[in-house]
Design a protein around this motif. Sequence first.
Motif, PDB file in Angstrom:
ATOM      1  N   GLU A  12       3.144  -2.546  53.981  1.00 17.12           N
ATOM      2  CA  GLU A  12       1.881  -3.389  54.780  1.00 17.12           C
ATOM      3  C   GLU A  12       0.882  -2.641  54.473  1.00 17.12           C
ATOM      4  O   GLU A  12       0.734  -1.385  54.778  1.00 17.12           O
ATOM      5  CB  GLU A  12       2.531  -3.285  56.290  1.00 17.12           C
ATOM      6  CG  GLU A  12       1.649  -4.523  56.856  1.00 17.12           C
ATOM      7  CD  GLU A  12       2.433  -4.506  58.422  1.00 17.12           C
ATOM      8  OE1 GLU A  12       3.332  -5.398  58.290  1.00 17.12           O
ATOM      9  OE2 GLU A  12       1.896  -3.994  59.294  1.00 17.12           O
ATOM     10  N   LYS A  22      -6.615 -11.614  50.549  1.00 14.60           N
ATOM     11  CA  LYS A  22      -5.859 -12.634  49.957  1.00 14.60           C
ATOM     12  C   LYS A  22      -6.355 -13.100  48.635  1.00 14.60           C
ATOM     13  O   LYS A  22      -5.967 -13.127  47.553  1.00 14.60           O
ATOM     14  CB  LYS A  22      -5.646 -13.751  50.669  1.00 14.60           C
ATOM     15  CG  LYS A  22      -4.359 -13.356  51.704  1.00 14.60           C
ATOM     16  CD  LYS A  22      -4.223 -14.567  52.844  1.00 14.60           C
ATOM     17  CE  LYS A  22      -4.320 -16.091  52.454  1.00 14.60           C
ATOM     18  NZ  LYS A  22      -4.105 -16.859  53.359  1.00 14.60           N
ATOM     19  N   THR A  26      -5.036 -12.103  44.896  1.00 11.84           N
ATOM     20  CA  THR A  26      -4.634 -13.230  44.214  1.00 11.84           C
ATOM     21  C   THR A  26      -5.403 -13.038  42.778  1.00 11.84           C
ATOM     22  O   THR A  26      -4.656 -13.174  41.729  1.00 11.84           O
ATOM     23  CB  THR A  26      -5.013 -14.471  44.631  1.00 11.84           C
ATOM     24  OG1 THR A  26      -4.308 -14.602  46.080  1.00 11.84           O
ATOM     25  CG2 THR A  26      -4.533 -15.550  43.698  1.00 11.84           C
ATOM     26  N   TRP A  31      -0.922 -12.257  43.138  1.00 11.74           N
ATOM     27  CA  TRP A  31      -0.176 -12.435  44.269  1.00 11.74           C
ATOM     28  C   TRP A  31      -0.182 -13.554  45.046  1.00 11.74           C
ATOM     29  O   TRP A  31      -1.407 -14.250  44.855  1.00 11.74           O
ATOM     30  CB  TRP A  31      -0.062 -11.198  45.174  1.00 11.74           C
ATOM     31  CG  TRP A  31      -0.015  -9.609  44.826  1.00 11.74           C
ATOM     32  CD1 TRP A  31       0.746  -9.299  43.494  1.00 11.74           C
ATOM     33  CD2 TRP A  31      -0.135  -8.563  45.604  1.00 11.74           C
ATOM     34  NE1 TRP A  31       1.223  -8.145  43.444  1.00 11.74           N
ATOM     35  CE2 TRP A  31       0.280  -7.511  44.580  1.00 11.74           C
ATOM     36  CE3 TRP A  31      -0.551  -8.360  46.720  1.00 11.74           C
ATOM     37  CZ2 TRP A  31       0.380  -6.042  45.147  1.00 11.74           C
ATOM     38  CZ3 TRP A  31      -0.679  -6.841  47.020  1.00 11.74           C
ATOM     39  CH2 TRP A  31      -0.192  -6.076  46.344  1.00 11.74           C
ATOM     40  N   SER A  32       0.787 -14.142  45.532  1.00 11.00           N
ATOM     41  CA  SER A  32       0.808 -15.183  46.501  1.00 11.00           C
ATOM     42  C   SER A  32       1.187 -14.948  47.666  1.00 11.00           C
ATOM     43  O   SER A  32       2.007 -13.718  48.074  1.00 11.00           O
ATOM     44  CB  SER A  32       1.707 -16.428  45.907  1.00 11.00           C
ATOM     45  OG  SER A  32       2.859 -16.028  45.690  1.00 11.00           O
ATOM     46  N   PHE A  33       0.949 -15.785  48.759  1.00 13.33           N
ATOM     47  CA  PHE A  33       1.263 -15.248  50.243  1.00 13.33           C
ATOM     48  C   PHE A  33       1.860 -16.280  51.255  1.00 13.33           C
ATOM     49  O   PHE A  33       1.745 -17.305  50.789  1.00 13.33           O
ATOM     50  CB  PHE A  33      -0.157 -14.863  51.030  1.00 13.33           C
ATOM     51  CG  PHE A  33      -1.052 -13.773  50.125  1.00 13.33           C
ATOM     52  CD1 PHE A  33      -0.597 -12.531  50.556  1.00 13.33           C
ATOM     53  CD2 PHE A  33      -1.731 -14.262  48.997  1.00 13.33           C
ATOM     54  CE1 PHE A  33      -1.235 -11.575  49.758  1.00 13.33           C
ATOM     55  CE2 PHE A  33      -2.200 -13.137  48.484  1.00 13.33           C
ATOM     56  CZ  PHE A  33      -1.937 -11.612  48.830  1.00 13.33           C
ATOM     57  N   ASN A  34       2.603 -15.920  52.212  1.00 16.91           N
ATOM     58  CA  ASN A  34       3.053 -16.671  53.001  1.00 16.91           C
ATOM     59  C   ASN A  34       2.180 -16.170  54.609  1.00 16.91           C
ATOM     60  O   ASN A  34       1.983 -15.205  54.571  1.00 16.91           O
ATOM     61  CB  ASN A  34       4.497 -16.198  53.618  1.00 16.91           C
ATOM     62  CG  ASN A  34       5.598 -16.811  52.460  1.00 16.91           C
ATOM     63  OD1 ASN A  34       5.417 -17.662  51.910  1.00 16.91           O
ATOM     64  ND2 ASN A  34       6.597 -15.974  52.356  1.00 16.91           N
ATOM     65  N   ASP A  35       1.465 -17.391  54.941  1.00 16.21           N
ATOM     66  CA  ASP A  35       0.825 -17.190  55.897  1.00 16.21           C
ATOM     67  C   ASP A  35       1.472 -17.401  57.207  1.00 16.21           C
ATOM     68  O   ASP A  35       2.341 -18.304  57.446  1.00 16.21           O
ATOM     69  CB  ASP A  35      -0.563 -18.255  56.187  1.00 16.21           C
ATOM     70  CG  ASP A  35      -1.481 -18.030  54.839  1.00 16.21           C
ATOM     71  OD1 ASP A  35      -1.735 -16.758  54.954  1.00 16.21           O
ATOM     72  OD2 ASP A  35      -1.843 -18.920  54.303  1.00 16.21           O
ATOM     73  N   ALA A  41      -0.198 -12.030  56.565  1.00 13.94           N
ATOM     74  CA  ALA A  41       0.203 -12.844  55.514  1.00 13.94           C
ATOM     75  C   ALA A  41       1.311 -11.916  54.912  1.00 13.94           C
ATOM     76  O   ALA A  41       1.105 -10.600  54.610  1.00 13.94           O
ATOM     77  CB  ALA A  41      -0.817 -13.172  54.378  1.00 13.94           C
ATOM     78  N   ILE A  43       3.347 -10.908  51.393  1.00 14.31           N
ATOM     79  CA  ILE A  43       3.139 -10.797  50.105  1.00 14.31           C
ATOM     80  C   ILE A  43       4.424 -11.015  49.350  1.00 14.31           C
ATOM     81  O   ILE A  43       5.536 -10.644  49.475  1.00 14.31           O
ATOM     82  CB  ILE A  43       2.699  -9.416  49.427  1.00 14.31           C
ATOM     83  CG1 ILE A  43       1.405  -8.906  50.346  1.00 14.31           C
ATOM     84  CG2 ILE A  43       2.498  -9.522  48.016  1.00 14.31           C
ATOM     85  CD1 ILE A  43       1.371  -7.617  49.904  1.00 14.31           C
ATOM     86  N   GLU A  49       9.664 -11.423  50.344  1.00 14.37           N
ATOM     87  CA  GLU A  49       8.448 -10.707  50.408  1.00 14.37           C
ATOM     88  C   GLU A  49       8.525  -9.176  50.105  1.00 14.37           C
ATOM     89  O   GLU A  49       9.640  -8.463  50.467  1.00 14.37           O
ATOM     90  CB  GLU A  49       8.020 -10.903  51.893  1.00 14.37           C
ATOM     91  CG  GLU A  49       7.502 -12.308  52.150  1.00 14.37           C
ATOM     92  CD  GLU A  49       7.040 -12.456  53.445  1.00 14.37           C
ATOM     93  OE1 GLU A  49       7.050 -11.783  54.299  1.00 14.37           O
ATOM     94  OE2 GLU A  49       6.667 -13.730  53.990  1.00 14.37           O
ATOM     95  N   GLY A  52       3.018  -6.950  53.342  1.00 16.03           N
ATOM     96  CA  GLY A  52       2.228  -7.899  53.975  1.00 16.03           C
ATOM     97  C   GLY A  52       0.833  -7.345  54.112  1.00 16.03           C
ATOM     98  O   GLY A  52       0.746  -6.218  53.760  1.00 16.03           O
TER      99      GLY A  52
END
Length: 118
Positions: A12, A22, A26, A31-35, A41, A43, A49, A52
């Motif tokens: 983290e 982000k 990116t 990288w992409s993220f879950n909000d 968020a 990673i 994941e 974060g």
Amino acid sequence: MSDRQHAIDYIELTVRDLEEAKCFFTAALGWSFNDYGPGYAGIVRGEGEMGGLAVGECTPPPASAPLVVLYSADLESSRARVQGAGGRIVKDIFEFPGGRRFRFADPSGNELAIWSQS
């Protein structure tokens, strides 16, 4: 015992600005993220994941802070992407036993490294 027992499972990073972080990660690393709300968020990696981004107070990392080291098959390309996204190169590409790597700081001041075998 499973292979996950006591393995590093999640990293983290504390960031000043979640959207800025982000955008940086990116552009620099793909990288992409879950909000999960305005201050966090995850990673995304594969089906899960790997870490974060958490909004918080950022202070310069101490010299003894753990260093997150990422892998790249093309070190020069990764370096160019990090710089192009606004990262600051802390230590340029250098050789070490087993490969080469460089260190960089993200917009919040977190230091990471990227290494390659060649």
